[in-house]
Scaffold this motif. Structure first.
Motif, short mmCIF file in Angstrom:
data_model
loop_
_atom_site.label_atom_id
_atom_site.label_comp_id
_atom_site.label_asym_id
_atom_site.label_seq_id
_atom_site.Cartn_x
_atom_site.Cartn_y
_atom_site.Cartn_z
N THR A 1 -50.62 16.44 -3.31
CA THR A 1 -50.18 17.83 -3.38
C THR A 1 -50.56 18.59 -2.12
O THR A 1 -49.75 19.34 -1.55
CB THR A 1 -50.78 18.52 -4.62
OG1 THR A 1 -50.37 17.85 -5.79
CG2 THR A 1 -50.34 19.98 -4.69
N HIS A 2 -51.78 18.36 -1.65
CA HIS A 2 -52.22 19.05 -0.44
C HIS A 2 -51.48 18.55 0.80
O HIS A 2 -51.07 19.34 1.66
CB HIS A 2 -53.73 18.87 -0.25
CG HIS A 2 -54.26 19.58 0.98
ND1 HIS A 2 -54.31 20.94 1.08
CD2 HIS A 2 -54.72 19.08 2.16
CE1 HIS A 2 -54.79 21.29 2.27
NE2 HIS A 2 -55.05 20.16 2.94
N ILE A 3 -51.26 17.24 0.88
CA ILE A 3 -50.54 16.67 2.03
C ILE A 3 -49.11 17.20 2.07
O ILE A 3 -48.58 17.55 3.13
CB ILE A 3 -50.57 15.14 1.97
CG1 ILE A 3 -51.98 14.62 2.20
CG2 ILE A 3 -49.62 14.54 3.01
CD1 ILE A 3 -52.16 13.15 1.90
N ALA A 4 -48.47 17.30 0.90
CA ALA A 4 -47.12 17.83 0.84
C ALA A 4 -47.07 19.28 1.33
O ALA A 4 -46.13 19.69 2.01
CB ALA A 4 -46.57 17.73 -0.58
N LYS A 5 -48.09 20.03 0.99
CA LYS A 5 -48.16 21.43 1.42
C LYS A 5 -48.29 21.50 2.95
O LYS A 5 -47.62 22.32 3.60
CB LYS A 5 -49.35 22.12 0.76
CG LYS A 5 -49.50 23.58 1.14
CD LYS A 5 -50.70 24.21 0.45
CE LYS A 5 -50.86 25.67 0.87
NZ LYS A 5 -52.06 26.29 0.26
N LYS B 1 -46.16 22.23 8.52
CA LYS B 1 -46.28 21.71 9.89
C LYS B 1 -45.39 20.52 10.18
O LYS B 1 -45.36 20.03 11.30
CB LYS B 1 -47.74 21.32 10.16
CG LYS B 1 -48.71 22.48 10.02
CD LYS B 1 -50.14 22.08 10.39
CE LYS B 1 -51.10 23.27 10.29
NZ LYS B 1 -52.46 22.90 10.71
N GLY B 2 -44.65 20.05 9.15
CA GLY B 2 -43.80 18.89 9.37
C GLY B 2 -44.54 17.59 9.15
O GLY B 2 -45.78 17.53 9.21
N THR C 1 -57.80 17.92 8.17
CA THR C 1 -56.71 18.80 7.74
C THR C 1 -56.18 18.38 6.37
O THR C 1 -55.77 19.23 5.57
CB THR C 1 -55.56 18.78 8.77
OG1 THR C 1 -56.06 19.20 10.03
CG2 THR C 1 -54.42 19.69 8.34
N PHE C 2 -56.22 17.08 6.10
CA PHE C 2 -55.66 16.55 4.85
C PHE C 2 -56.74 16.31 3.80
O PHE C 2 -56.53 16.59 2.63
CB PHE C 2 -54.91 15.25 5.15
CG PHE C 2 -53.82 15.41 6.17
CD1 PHE C 2 -52.61 15.97 5.83
CD2 PHE C 2 -54.03 15.01 7.48
CE1 PHE C 2 -51.61 16.13 6.78
CE2 PHE C 2 -53.04 15.16 8.44
CZ PHE C 2 -51.82 15.73 8.09
N LEU C 3 -57.87 15.79 4.24
CA LEU C 3 -58.98 15.54 3.29
C LEU C 3 -59.96 16.70 3.40
O LEU C 3 -61.04 16.60 4.01
CB LEU C 3 -59.65 14.21 3.60
CG LEU C 3 -58.83 12.95 3.33
CD1 LEU C 3 -59.65 11.70 3.59
CD2 LEU C 3 -58.30 12.94 1.90
N THR C 4 -59.56 17.82 2.83
CA THR C 4 -60.43 19.00 2.83
C THR C 4 -61.57 18.79 1.84
O THR C 4 -61.50 17.91 0.96
CB THR C 4 -59.63 20.24 2.43
OG1 THR C 4 -59.17 20.06 1.08
CG2 THR C 4 -58.43 20.46 3.35
N PRO C 5 -62.63 19.58 1.96
CA PRO C 5 -63.74 19.46 0.99
C PRO C 5 -63.25 19.59 -0.45
O PRO C 5 -63.73 18.88 -1.33
CB PRO C 5 -64.67 20.61 1.39
CG PRO C 5 -64.41 20.80 2.85
CD PRO C 5 -62.96 20.53 3.05
N GLU C 6 -62.28 20.47 -0.69
CA GLU C 6 -61.79 20.65 -2.05
C GLU C 6 -61.07 19.39 -2.55
O GLU C 6 -61.25 18.96 -3.68
CB GLU C 6 -60.82 21.84 -2.08
CG GLU C 6 -60.29 22.15 -3.47
CD GLU C 6 -59.33 23.33 -3.48
OE1 GLU C 6 -58.91 23.73 -4.58
OE2 GLU C 6 -58.98 23.83 -2.39
#
Length: 900
Positions: free
Chosen positions: A440-444, A449-450, A461-466
């Motif tokens: 879900t986060h990667i899709a966002k 940003k493409g 950027t993709f593996l955020t703490p959350e």
């Protein structure tokens, strides 16, 4: 007479009657200005860019259609989106064939990721180590749809012996009698021998131990292959024993190039008897069926080939780093020769898979990839396909066969472009990090940003703490991003999820190579998520080939650029400009469901066909000069019967054309059009009505009746060709009467017909009269029908009554029956006169009346007596209807008197 001659030349074959009518002569010259010849400024020949496209508003049509649509729009999903190189005529064939659609072409690729994750959750996507098609030239796995098969590929095929170390238990008792026996296998890929793990047999067929007459060698082969093998080896093979394949269970062979290795004899259903020996060499890392055997019997799956197609160290020092397709293959053959394992070597020309981009051969090699379990979707996909209309229907069997063949689908690719597979791997364990939180986060991120951000942005950027917390994962430094991208067919096959306004498109249109590509990937992804196909119809067309039937190839140099066809090449004498309509006609005229030839001959033929069509349209326009259908049209009930009949024929034509377009059968549209123009118009209606058009009073009922029908024909033909020849259709519309300035054909609807035009009884009357005319014309071959008067004899009955409706008087020079007969004078009677002149030519025939759907059927006979007319030729209309030579006929006399 200059005016007449120019008119005749300009109108070509259609208007030559006018030239014959007003030939040179003093009497004829006096009346030339009283004849209403066709007049129009519509050009005879097509000139490029002769249509003002701005005036036509082509560029605004799609927008206008969507704003004005009264019904649900027709949705054609256009694809796939990945073109390999510059556009060519194959693309033109596809795009022109899509003539009635609103096409969706682009979609946001980040929407592919939720679909990928959904399939993961459903257990349909998994990572595994399996053999896949691999392209050493592009260093990536390939799907079946990314392959091209070269039928002229040459392989070094070998017959190789695997010595039996342990005979099967049921055959061990005969070991002392036989001596040393070897299993004989055949392969076109000798380089796979070092990876061999088994020799497979078919349990349900017979096998034999045979003895060679030339050297006493003992070989184990399938019994039904003995004769073919004896012929190939050029020696007799004596059968020593025959037994069931199942008796081979427990046998063990010596590996031919690895002395310490033993391989078992194993049963397998993929063994065939069409080629080879009936025993199959099995290398699980380098064959799909081989892998299946390995899975069943727990055999090792060891890949001995790297990403560049070279042997790895697992193959041994003698082979390491050598290309398996060239020097590595030759080295394996030398190794087999050194141990005496080769019985026969031969060149084998066969169909072999090539990378569709690099045009280089591929191999099969096991690697760790992402797969979709298509076996679990196959039955659902087949059920969904049964509800889909497939055009042509013959393509359905290919679709079903491809589904049967595909048990799994490799969806990962090793490329630097494409949509990344959104997976991170643990650096130590290799375990993938893939869940709804990460996807879900990667899709966002991709939406902002493409998808290229996967390669440019830091992992954080993709593996955020959350994301890491929700995933219950370790530190971000423990993970590395995956480098695989999605198969383009998964990408394009998921496009329905992003762009279709409704659950299903009305149709998908593509070439037959997409049977295993886009058509299938779209079906599988849609069935997996929604349990239904994403399309209501599939239209499968063939490929464009040269006029010699050769496949178009850049290497051969026979690829045709559609832009050159339309606008011409550098040398216009070699590559003249044909215009878009010629290219579109070529597509429409061809049987696009098979291979379609293109070249100078086919394009010139298409151009000639369009010019013939233009002449017909020009004749129609010329005879509508000064006619306004809005105020001068005649009600069908008041028309001449032949005019009413033509409306009936036009209605039938229009309905058939509409049906053909709905079947995506543009070729049938062209055939219907050409038949209508040639048979119904040029050969029939036009030849009958010219006298009425040219010589009747301008505002007479007969002439206006005819013009009303001509305007309807012009409108119907123009609209019928509009999807194929939009420029010509709009050009005609700009010259046609009956509409206001600024109107365009494409904003005025489809073909207009009326149920009032359907006249089955009248159809029988006119066609019956035509049958009589055919008998008459056949009796005077090569002569002018206008120089004869007729006596038509029909027994009293229904047929007589139908023909009588065309001529109220017993004898007439100006009846509708006489017009149809194209004769000087016609007499209709029920009995043949006894005093026929000696020069009378008689003919007979019969006509079957079929009315009320077959409820009324009556066959009636008729006779026709044709005699040279006693009437003279009228100097104005040139018909033999005048009582005295050089005098006007009654019709022309009355017209000129009224004109004063």
């Amino acid at each position: 007479m200059l005016l007449v001659r120019r008119s005749a030349v300009r109108f070509g074959g259609v208007a030559r009657w006018g030239l014959r009518c007003l030939c040179s002569g003093d009497a004829a010259g006096r009346y030339q200005d009283t004849v209403l010849l066709p007049r129009t400024d519509f050009p005879m020949r097509f000139e490029l860019l002769c249509v003002d496209l701005q005036k036509c508003g082509f560029d605004q049509l799609y927008t206008w259609q969507r704003e004005k649509k009264a019904k649900k729009e027709y949705c054609l999903h256009d694809g796939p989106p990945y073109a390999n190189g510059d556009p060519h005529v194959g693309h033109a064939l596809n795009k022109v064939h899509s003539v009635r659609s609103y096409a969706h072409k682009q979609w946001p690729y980040f929407l592919t990721l939720p679909l990928f994750f959904y399939l993961c959750v459903q257990g349909l996507i998994y990572q595994d180590y399996k053999p896949v098609f691999w392209s050493p030239s592009s260093r990536t796995a390939l799907a079946e749809a990314e392959l091209e098969y070269n039928p002229e590929h040459v392989s070094r095929a070998l017959y190789i012996t695997f010595p039996l170390l342990t005979l099967p238990a049921k055959l061990a008792a005969k070991a002392g009698v036989w001596g040393h026996v070897s299993a004989l296998i055949w392969t076109t890929q000798p380089w796979t021998i070092p990876a061999n793990q088994a020799v497979c047999y078919m349990p349900k067929v017979q096998y034999s131990v045979v003895k060679r007459a030339d050297n006493a060698q003992l070989l184990l082969v399938a019994s039904e292959r003995i004769n073919s093998l004896a012929s190939m080896l050029k020696t007799n093979l004596e059968s020593l024993a025959t037994f069931a394949g199942s008796d081979l269970e427990g046998g063990v062979c010596q590996h031919p190039t690895i002395p310490a290795k033993q391989v078992p004899l194993l049963p397998a259903n993929h063994v065939t008897m069409t080629k080879g020996t009936g025993l199959v060499h099995t290398a699980p890392a380098h064959g799909m069926e081989d892998y299946g055997v390995a899975t069943l019997f727990n055999l090792p799956v060891e890949c001995i080939v790297d990403e560049e197609g070279r042997f790895t160290e697992l193959a041994g020092p003698e082979l390491q780093k050598k290309s398996v397709m060239t020097e590595g293959n030759a080295t394996v053959i030398s190794m087999l020769q050194a141990v005496g394992a080769i019985v026969k070597e031969e060149d084998c020309v066969h169909s072999y898979p090539y990378d569709w981009r690099t045009k280089q051969p591929v191999v099969i090699r096991a690697s760790k990839q992402w797969f979709i379990n298509t076996a679990s979707l196959k039955d659902k996909a087949k059920d969904a396909l049964q509800k889909v209309r497939v055009i042509p229907e013959s393509a359905r069997s290919s679709l079903l066969a491809m589904l049967d063949r595909r048990t799994y689908w490799c969806i990962s690719r090793q490329r630097s472009w494409g949509v990344p597979i959104p997976v991170f791997y643990h650096k130590e364990t290799g375990e993938p990090l893939l869940n709804k939180h990460s996807v879900t986060h990667i899709a966002k991120v991709f939406s902002e940003k493409g998808s290229d951000s996967w390669w440019t942005e830091p992992v954080e950027t993709f593996l955020t703490p959350e994301v890491l917390q929700k995933s219950k994962a370790g530190a971000v430094s423990d993970y590395v991003r995956g480098e695989d991208v999605l198969d383009i067919w998964f990408d394009s096959g998921a496009s329905w999820a992003a762009v279709l306004p409704d659950p299903r498109a009305d149709s998908y249109v593509e070439g037959k190579d997409q049977v295993g590509g886009w058509f299938q990937s779209s079906l599988l992804t849609s069935v997996a998520v929604r349990n239904k196909a994403p399309y209501k119809a599939l239209v499968v067309h063939g490929f464009a080939v040269s006029e010699k039937g050769e496949k178009m190839s850049k290497s051969v140099g026979n690829v045709i650029d559609p832009d050159v066809v339309i606008n011409g090449g550098k040398d216009l004498s070699v590559s003249p400009p044909y215009g878009a309509d010629v290219l579109r006609w070529w597509v429409a005229e061809s049987n696009v469901f098979s291979e379609v030839q293109i070249g100078p001959n086919t394009l010139n033929a298409a151009k000639d066909s369009i010019n013939k069509l233009r002449n017909t349209l020009r004749f129609l326009l010329g005879n509508l000069q000064g006619f306004d259908p809005r105020s001068q049209a005649v009600d069908p009930k008041q028309m001449h019967y032949v005019d009413q009949y033509m409306l009936h024929v036009l209605r039938e034509f229009s309905m058939k054309v509409t049906d053909a377009y709905s079947e995506f059968d543009n070729g049938r549209v062209i055939r219907l059009l050409q038949s209508f123009i040639t048979r119904d118009l040029s050969n029939f209606y036009f030849s009958i009505i010219k006298d009425r058009l040219y010589c009747d009073p301008e505002n007479s009922l007969g002439r206006r009746s005819c013009q009303t029908v001509l305007e309807e024909i012009l409108d119907g033909v123009s609209r019928s060709i509009a999807p194929v020849l939009p420029h010509l259709a709009e050009e005609v519309y700009l010259h046609a009467p009956g509409h206001d300035e600024g109107d365009t054909l494409f904003r005025s609807g489809w073909i207009k017909t009326s149920s009032v035009w359907r006249r089955p009884g009248l159809e029988e009357a006119v066609e019956g009269a035509c049958a009589i005319r055919d008998s008459f014309l056949s009796s005077i071959p090569g002569r002018n029908a206008a120089e004869y008067e007729l006596i038509i004899v029909i027994e009293p009955g229904l047929f007589f009554e139908l023909i009588e409706s065309l001529q109220e008087e017993p004898t007439s020079t100006c009846s509708q029956l006489t017009e149809l007969m194209m004769a000087s004078r016609t007499t209709l009677t029920s009995s043949l006169p006894r005093d026929l002149p000696s020069d009378a030519i008689t003919s007979t025939g019969s006509f079957l009346i079929n009315l009320e759907g077959g409820m009324i059927r009556e066959e009636s006979s008729y006779s026709v007596a044709a005699m040279p007319t006693s009437l003279s030729r009228c100097p104005r209309c040139r018909q033999y209807t005048s009582d005295e030579p050089d005098c006007l006929c009654p019709r022309c006399q009355t017209m000129l008197e009224n004109a004063k």
